[in-house]
Scaffold this motif. Sequence first.
Motif, PDB file in Angstrom:
ATOM      1  N   ALA A  23       0.863  -5.947   0.792  1.00  0.00           N
ATOM      2  CA  ALA A  23       0.251  -5.468   2.026  1.00  0.00           C
ATOM      3  C   ALA A  23      -0.447  -6.598   2.766  1.00  0.00           C
ATOM      4  CB  ALA A  23      -0.745  -4.352   1.705  1.00  0.00           C
ATOM      5  N   GLN A  24      -1.143  -7.469   2.025  1.00  0.00           N
ATOM      6  CA  GLN A  24      -1.822  -8.603   2.655  1.00  0.00           C
ATOM      7  C   GLN A  24      -0.816  -9.561   3.278  1.00  0.00           C
ATOM      8  OE1 GLN A  24      -4.086 -10.137  -0.641  1.00  0.00           O
ATOM      9  NE2 GLN A  24      -5.786  -8.692  -0.339  1.00  0.00           N
ATOM     10  N   THR A  25       0.285  -9.792   2.585  1.00  0.00           N
ATOM     11  CA  THR A  25       1.315 -10.701   3.098  1.00  0.00           C
ATOM     12  C   THR A  25       1.946 -10.154   4.372  1.00  0.00           C
ATOM     13  OG1 THR A  25       1.821 -11.502   0.873  1.00  0.00           O
ATOM     14  CG2 THR A  25       3.509 -11.846   2.566  1.00  0.00           C
ATOM     15  N   LEU A  26       2.184  -8.851   4.394  1.00  0.00           N
ATOM     16  CA  LEU A  26       2.875  -8.224   5.525  1.00  0.00           C
ATOM     17  C   LEU A  26       1.939  -7.834   6.658  1.00  0.00           C
ATOM     18  CD1 LEU A  26       5.260  -5.910   3.461  1.00  0.00           C
ATOM     19  CD2 LEU A  26       5.910  -7.989   4.686  1.00  0.00           C
ATOM     20  N   GLY A  27       0.632  -7.876   6.403  1.00  0.00           N
ATOM     21  CA  GLY A  27      -0.326  -7.456   7.426  1.00  0.00           C
ATOM     22  C   GLY A  27      -0.372  -5.950   7.584  1.00  0.00           C
ATOM     23  N   LEU A  28      -0.125  -5.235   6.485  1.00  0.00           N
ATOM     24  CA  LEU A  28      -0.137  -3.777   6.504  1.00  0.00           C
ATOM     25  C   LEU A  28      -1.220  -3.263   5.564  1.00  0.00           C
ATOM     26  CD1 LEU A  28       3.720  -3.175   6.180  1.00  0.00           C
ATOM     27  CD2 LEU A  28       2.379  -3.143   8.300  1.00  0.00           C
ATOM     28  N   THR A  29      -1.475  -1.977   5.601  1.00  0.00           N
ATOM     29  CA  THR A  29      -2.388  -1.384   4.634  1.00  0.00           C
ATOM     30  C   THR A  29      -1.627  -1.059   3.350  1.00  0.00           C
ATOM     31  OG1 THR A  29      -2.013   0.895   5.354  1.00  0.00           O
ATOM     32  CG2 THR A  29      -3.730  -0.374   6.510  1.00  0.00           C
ATOM     33  N   LYS A  30      -2.360  -0.961   2.254  1.00  0.00           N
ATOM     34  CA  LYS A  30      -1.739  -0.610   0.979  1.00  0.00           C
ATOM     35  C   LYS A  30      -1.099   0.771   1.057  1.00  0.00           C
ATOM     36  CE  LYS A  30      -2.783   0.012  -3.935  1.00  0.00           C
ATOM     37  NZ  LYS A  30      -3.850   0.001  -4.963  1.00  0.00           N
ATOM     38  N   ALA A  31      -1.727   1.685   1.796  1.00  0.00           N
ATOM     39  CA  ALA A  31      -1.196   3.040   1.921  1.00  0.00           C
ATOM     40  C   ALA A  31       0.156   3.046   2.616  1.00  0.00           C
ATOM     41  CB  ALA A  31      -2.195   3.907   2.683  1.00  0.00           C
ATOM     42  N   VAL A  32       0.298   2.225   3.655  1.00  0.00           N
ATOM     43  CA  VAL A  32       1.577   2.147   4.368  1.00  0.00           C
ATOM     44  C   VAL A  32       2.667   1.596   3.464  1.00  0.00           C
ATOM     45  CG1 VAL A  32       2.793   0.976   6.247  1.00  0.00           C
ATOM     46  CG2 VAL A  32       0.546   1.988   6.660  1.00  0.00           C
ATOM     47  N   VAL A  33       2.336   0.558   2.703  1.00  0.00           N
ATOM     48  CA  VAL A  33       3.303  -0.032   1.772  1.00  0.00           C
ATOM     49  C   VAL A  33       3.729   1.003   0.743  1.00  0.00           C
ATOM     50  CG1 VAL A  33       3.621  -1.750  -0.054  1.00  0.00           C
ATOM     51  CG2 VAL A  33       2.498  -2.390   2.094  1.00  0.00           C
ATOM     52  N   SER A  34       2.764   1.686   0.147  1.00  0.00           N
ATOM     53  CA  SER A  34       3.061   2.694  -0.871  1.00  0.00           C
ATOM     54  C   SER A  34       3.914   3.827  -0.305  1.00  0.00           C
ATOM     55  CB  SER A  34       1.750   3.251  -1.432  1.00  0.00           C
ATOM     56  OG  SER A  34       2.003   4.227  -2.412  1.00  0.00           O
ATOM     57  N   PHE A  35       3.601   4.287   0.899  1.00  0.00           N
ATOM     58  CA  PHE A  35       4.364   5.375   1.520  1.00  0.00           C
ATOM     59  C   PHE A  35       5.815   4.975   1.725  1.00  0.00           C
ATOM     60  CE2 PHE A  35       6.110   7.149   5.468  1.00  0.00           C
ATOM     61  CZ  PHE A  35       6.094   8.508   5.159  1.00  0.00           C
ATOM     62  N   ASN A  36       6.056   3.750   2.230  1.00  0.00           N
ATOM     63  CA  ASN A  36       7.418   3.304   2.502  1.00  0.00           C
ATOM     64  C   ASN A  36       8.225   3.120   1.227  1.00  0.00           C
ATOM     65  OD1 ASN A  36       8.136   2.537   5.530  1.00  0.00           O
ATOM     66  ND2 ASN A  36       5.932   2.165   5.232  1.00  0.00           N
ATOM     67  N   ILE A  37       7.598   2.649   0.167  1.00  0.00           N
ATOM     68  CA  ILE A  37       8.310   2.521  -1.108  1.00  0.00           C
ATOM     69  C   ILE A  37       8.678   3.897  -1.642  1.00  0.00           C
ATOM     70  CG2 ILE A  37       8.104   1.792  -3.518  1.00  0.00           C
ATOM     71  CD1 ILE A  37       8.498  -0.505  -1.568  1.00  0.00           C
ATOM     72  N   LYS A  38       7.763   4.859  -1.510  1.00  0.00           N
ATOM     73  CA  LYS A  38       8.037   6.226  -1.961  1.00  0.00           C
ATOM     74  C   LYS A  38       9.197   6.831  -1.178  1.00  0.00           C
ATOM     75  CE  LYS A  38       5.861  10.737  -2.616  1.00  0.00           C
ATOM     76  NZ  LYS A  38       4.605  11.530  -2.461  1.00  0.00           N
ATOM     77  N   GLN A  39       9.212   6.625   0.136  1.00  0.00           N
ATOM     78  CA  GLN A  39      10.297   7.149   0.962  1.00  0.00           C
ATOM     79  C   GLN A  39      11.630   6.494   0.591  1.00  0.00           C
ATOM     80  OE1 GLN A  39      10.150   9.646   3.489  1.00  0.00           O
ATOM     81  NE2 GLN A  39       8.216   9.999   2.406  1.00  0.00           N
ATOM     82  N   LEU A  40      11.594   5.193   0.299  1.00  0.00           N
ATOM     83  CA  LEU A  40      12.814   4.480  -0.077  1.00  0.00           C
ATOM     84  C   LEU A  40      13.368   5.011  -1.388  1.00  0.00           C
ATOM     85  CD1 LEU A  40      14.802   2.173   0.537  1.00  0.00           C
ATOM     86  CD2 LEU A  40      13.239   0.612  -0.629  1.00  0.00           C
ATOM     87  N   GLU A  41      12.501   5.256  -2.357  1.00  0.00           N
ATOM     88  CA  GLU A  41      12.941   5.781  -3.659  1.00  0.00           C
ATOM     89  C   GLU A  41      13.503   7.191  -3.510  1.00  0.00           C
ATOM     90  OE1 GLU A  41      10.210   3.554  -7.001  1.00  0.00           O
ATOM     91  OE2 GLU A  41       9.272   5.165  -5.837  1.00  0.00           O
ATOM     92  N   GLU A  42      12.874   7.988  -2.659  1.00  0.00           N
ATOM     93  CA  GLU A  42      13.389   9.344  -2.442  1.00  0.00           C
ATOM     94  C   GLU A  42      14.759   9.305  -1.778  1.00  0.00           C
ATOM     95  OE1 GLU A  42      10.491  11.528  -0.269  1.00  0.00           O
ATOM     96  OE2 GLU A  42       9.106  11.724  -1.969  1.00  0.00           O
TER      97      GLU A  42
END
Length: 310
Positions: A23-42
């Motif tokens: 998240a720090q590398t991408l300039g995003l929040t941890k929540a956004v990163v976690s949400f997108n990974i969850k959506q990708l896995e689904e």
Amino acid sequence: MFNMHRLEIFVAVVEAGSFTSAAQTLGLTKAVVSFNIKQLEEKLGVSLLARSTRQVAVTDAGERFYYQCQQLLQETERVLNDVRSEHSGLSGLIRITTTPEYGAHIVVPAIAAFGTQHSQLRIQHVSSSKNDDLISGRFDVAIRLGQLSDSTHHAKLIDQFEIIPVASYEYFRNYADKNINNLKQLADAHWIANSCLAAPLSWQVLTPEGNLVLFRANHTPMVMADSAASLLAFAKRGAGVALLPAWLVQDEIAEGNLKQLLPNYRFPRQGIYALYPNTRHVSEKVRTFIDFLQKWISKTHTNSLKNINI
């Protein structure tokens, strides 16, 4: 259709080792990163990452998917950069890896000149004595020296160079009571050898009479080293005889720090290769850089090599 941004997030998490660092590398929040990974896995229907309280680990499926994502993202970047270059010149990022010695002596000056011609292009040079994998390292071009091993990558021969035996005058004062005038005397010398080579002291040599003979050193090397820079340093300190690239030792010979041995004998010429990933689409920036480097080497270093007797 997959969201490319989610693939970029997944790759960042794998490389960073955690959601927080990604998240720090991408300039995003941890929540956004976690949400997108969850959506990708689904979307895929598989678990890509195994989560714990402190870190994330890649599953077997995730590891395979990670390498596929790397290739897909690289391919996408190449296509986009080519489209942009048609209107605004070369742009984006090009990652180039070389050995430390050849990079500093030859490639870095060429990269600097190349960069001045393409101001919109970002260049990252990585110096490494290891043959880093192009895909996992996300390199666009790797400059390799010597005899090229079998590879799944594309390879273009850029140039060739001589390798020559050298020793310091201090070596002759400390170890030798006479000069080295033939292969037998060279075989009996105190050798400094490259530990990265399978047979560092066994070479096919062309004699002044035009005969191809097998040369082997008669003694175990006095010193083993894993880089040309170390071999050069040992040779200059009088530790023994070293077989080194002409481009590395030409100035040392001209300045009297080293002596070229058996100048009328020829050791096998070594190749300089540009390796780039075996993809369907080779980016314009890669093609342009390789062509530029080949012309640079031919123009800049042909005359300098004439200063030594090869």
